[in-house]
Structures are given as C-alpha cells and as structure tokens.
Design a protein around this motif. Structure first.
Motif, PDB file in Angstrom:
ATOM      1  N   UNK A 170       3.649   6.056  -8.339  1.00  0.00           N
ATOM      2  CA  UNK A 170       3.052   5.313  -7.236  1.00  0.00           C
ATOM      3  C   UNK A 170       4.152   4.646  -6.417  1.00  0.00           C
ATOM      4  N   UNK A 171       4.071   4.785  -5.105  1.00  0.00           N
ATOM      5  CA  UNK A 171       5.079   4.213  -4.216  1.00  0.00           C
ATOM      6  C   UNK A 171       5.019   2.694  -4.249  1.00  0.00           C
ATOM      7  N   UNK A 172       6.130   2.005  -4.531  1.00  0.00           N
ATOM      8  CA  UNK A 172       6.133   0.540  -4.497  1.00  0.00           C
ATOM      9  C   UNK A 172       5.780   0.044  -3.090  1.00  0.00           C
ATOM     10  N   UNK A 173       5.077  -1.092  -3.023  1.00  0.00           N
ATOM     11  CA  UNK A 173       4.582  -1.607  -1.750  1.00  0.00           C
ATOM     12  C   UNK A 173       5.316  -2.893  -1.378  1.00  0.00           C
ATOM     13  N   UNK A 174       6.232  -2.807  -0.411  1.00  0.00           N
ATOM     14  CA  UNK A 174       6.841  -4.026   0.104  1.00  0.00           C
ATOM     15  C   UNK A 174       6.088  -4.448   1.368  1.00  0.00           C
ATOM     16  N   UNK A 175       6.486  -5.572   1.963  1.00  0.00           N
ATOM     17  CA  UNK A 175       5.737  -6.096   3.108  1.00  0.00           C
ATOM     18  C   UNK A 175       5.758  -5.139   4.295  1.00  0.00           C
ATOM     19  N   UNK A 176       6.885  -4.475   4.536  1.00  0.00           N
ATOM     20  CA  UNK A 176       6.961  -3.560   5.669  1.00  0.00           C
ATOM     21  C   UNK A 176       6.030  -2.383   5.487  1.00  0.00           C
ATOM     22  N   UNK A 177       6.009  -1.806   4.273  1.00  0.00           N
ATOM     23  CA  UNK A 177       5.139  -0.664   4.034  1.00  0.00           C
ATOM     24  C   UNK A 177       3.672  -1.090   4.041  1.00  0.00           C
ATOM     25  N   UNK A 178       3.385  -2.283   3.522  1.00  0.00           N
ATOM     26  CA  UNK A 178       2.005  -2.772   3.566  1.00  0.00           C
ATOM     27  C   UNK A 178       1.532  -2.943   4.995  1.00  0.00           C
ATOM     28  N   UNK A 179       2.387  -3.495   5.858  1.00  0.00           N
ATOM     29  CA  UNK A 179       2.020  -3.656   7.266  1.00  0.00           C
ATOM     30  C   UNK A 179       1.777  -2.300   7.920  1.00  0.00           C
ATOM     31  N   UNK A 180       2.616  -1.321   7.595  1.00  0.00           N
ATOM     32  CA  UNK A 180       2.412   0.025   8.152  1.00  0.00           C
ATOM     33  C   UNK A 180       1.101   0.619   7.659  1.00  0.00           C
ATOM     34  N   UNK A 181       0.835   0.491   6.365  1.00  0.00           N
ATOM     35  CA  UNK A 181      -0.400   1.037   5.801  1.00  0.00           C
ATOM     36  C   UNK A 181      -1.612   0.461   6.509  1.00  0.00           C
ATOM     37  N   UNK A 182      -1.606  -0.849   6.726  1.00  0.00           N
ATOM     38  CA  UNK A 182      -2.743  -1.461   7.403  1.00  0.00           C
ATOM     39  C   UNK A 182      -2.837  -0.997   8.853  1.00  0.00           C
TER      40      UNK A 182
END
Length: 220
Positions: free
Chosen positions: A5-17
């Motif tokens: 599972x890909x770790x979720x940092x703040x930048x990736x979380x913002x992109x996902x949303x």
C-alpha cells in the motif's frame, strides 16, 4: 507497480482528494465547523465519508445502523446516498454533539430518513433484536467506544441480512495496534476485535487502509 500500500503523506492526500472527492458544500461546512471543536478528531475523513456513501449505493442499502454519530458527518453521506424511503438508525449519547448533526440533517432535507436514538448503543441494539429486527438491516457503521467493539460487532451481525456489511472505524488505531509495547485498554480492545473478525467464518472480511483503518465484514 507495487505489492505494498502506498504511504500517504499530506501532498499525496491532497492530490487524492483533488481527483476523487465530491463533497457537497453543506457537508464541507459541517466538517469545517467540527474542525474547530476540541474533539474534531472523532470525525471521519471526507474520503471515508464518501466511501461509506458508495457502499450504500453498491448495497442498495435501505436500512442502516450507525453506532457513534458525533456531529453527523458520516450520517450525512450515508443518508444522502439512500433511497427516499430509507431509514438510518443513529446511536449516540451526546445531546450537544447530535444537536449540530440535527441542524445539518434538516438543512440537507434528510432528517426524515434519520432516526436518532439517544441512549447507550447496546441498549438500542438489544431493543432492535428484541423487536424482531434480526436480519433486517443492510449496513452498519461502528465508530464509538472501542471497549465495546466486539459487542457492537456481534449484535450488528445479527441485525444484518445475509450479504449485509458491518464497517468498523479506527481498526489501525494510528499504528498503535502494531506496537508490541502498547497495552492500553483501547488498543487491546481493537486488537481483540481485529483477531475476532479475521477468524470469523461467518463473514468475508477486509481491512481497508482508509482514514484510520476501516474493516468491512460481509455477512455470509
């Protein structure tokens, strides 16, 4: 490609949303109001709320249980995805927090789909079972006191129809469940539930790493 599972940092979380979240403005207002409360961490992440709404649609859920309602954000997502004649039974003990929920449910035009029971959830669940409601529900979402997770799970399974799904939040517990030195009561309670669900032959189970971990158990 990756088998982890890909770790979720703040930048990736913002992109996902940014590429997946379709949060109605009213839902966002509730989330932002709740964010100013000391207990704001009790609210589910917006992508998790949307995921619960998708589950409602996939199951065609018409009768839903929620154990732990807080300010009503997850209930908005689920009730909003139900048919107009659907029923969401919400269990909570806080007049203060659910007063906020009621305000938003009314503004969303969803109040008539939601039956809020202000009482200990085990009492409400036992009452439903005593009233012959076993096997009558399609979906349950449990996000309340961790000490009773096993008790809530067992009762909700009895209330689910075959093919119904019980969802439980916080089953990764911010990683504390994987810390062998952590023996706090809530951590041990979640470990006990995770072990029970993993070995339960009556369900198909998956722990999804969304939010703080969401376990899905489909009744066979």
């Amino acid at each position: 490609m990756s088998n982890l599972t890909t770790p979720m940092d703040e930048r990736l979380q913002a992109y996902m949303r940014s590429v997946s979240l379709r949060e109605p403005a009213l839902y966002r207002c509730l989330r932002e109001e709740t964010a100013h409360m000391p207990e704001h961490n009790l609210q589910v992440a917006p992508e998790q709320g949307q995921f619960l709404g998708l589950l409602v649609e996939l199951l065609g859920a018409r009768r839903i249980l929620e154990i732990g309602t807080f300010t009503g954000y997850s209930a908005l997502w689920m009730a909003g995805a139900m048919p107009e004649d659907g029923e969401l039974v919400c269990c909570d003990i806080s007049e203060e927090w659910t007063a906020i929920a009621r305000r938003y449910w009314a503004e969303a035009g969803l109040a008539d789909r939601i039956d809020l029971r202000l009482a200990p959830a085990l009492d409400t669940l036992d009452g439903l079972l005593a009233d012959g409601q076993a096997g009558r529900f399609d979906l349950a979402f449990i996000d309340a006191d961790k000490a009773n997770y096993v008790n809530y799970y067992r009762r909700c399974l009895r209330l689910m129809r075959p093919g119904g799904v019980v969802c439980l939040d916080n089953t990764l517990w911010a990683g504390r469940v994987a810390d062998p030195n952590n023996h706090e009561p809530e951590t041990e309670a979640i470990r006990a539930f995770n072990a029970l669900a993993h070995e339960d032959p009556g369900v198909t189970v998956s722990l999804v790493p969304i939010g703080d971990g969401l376990t899905l158990a489909r009744k066979r």
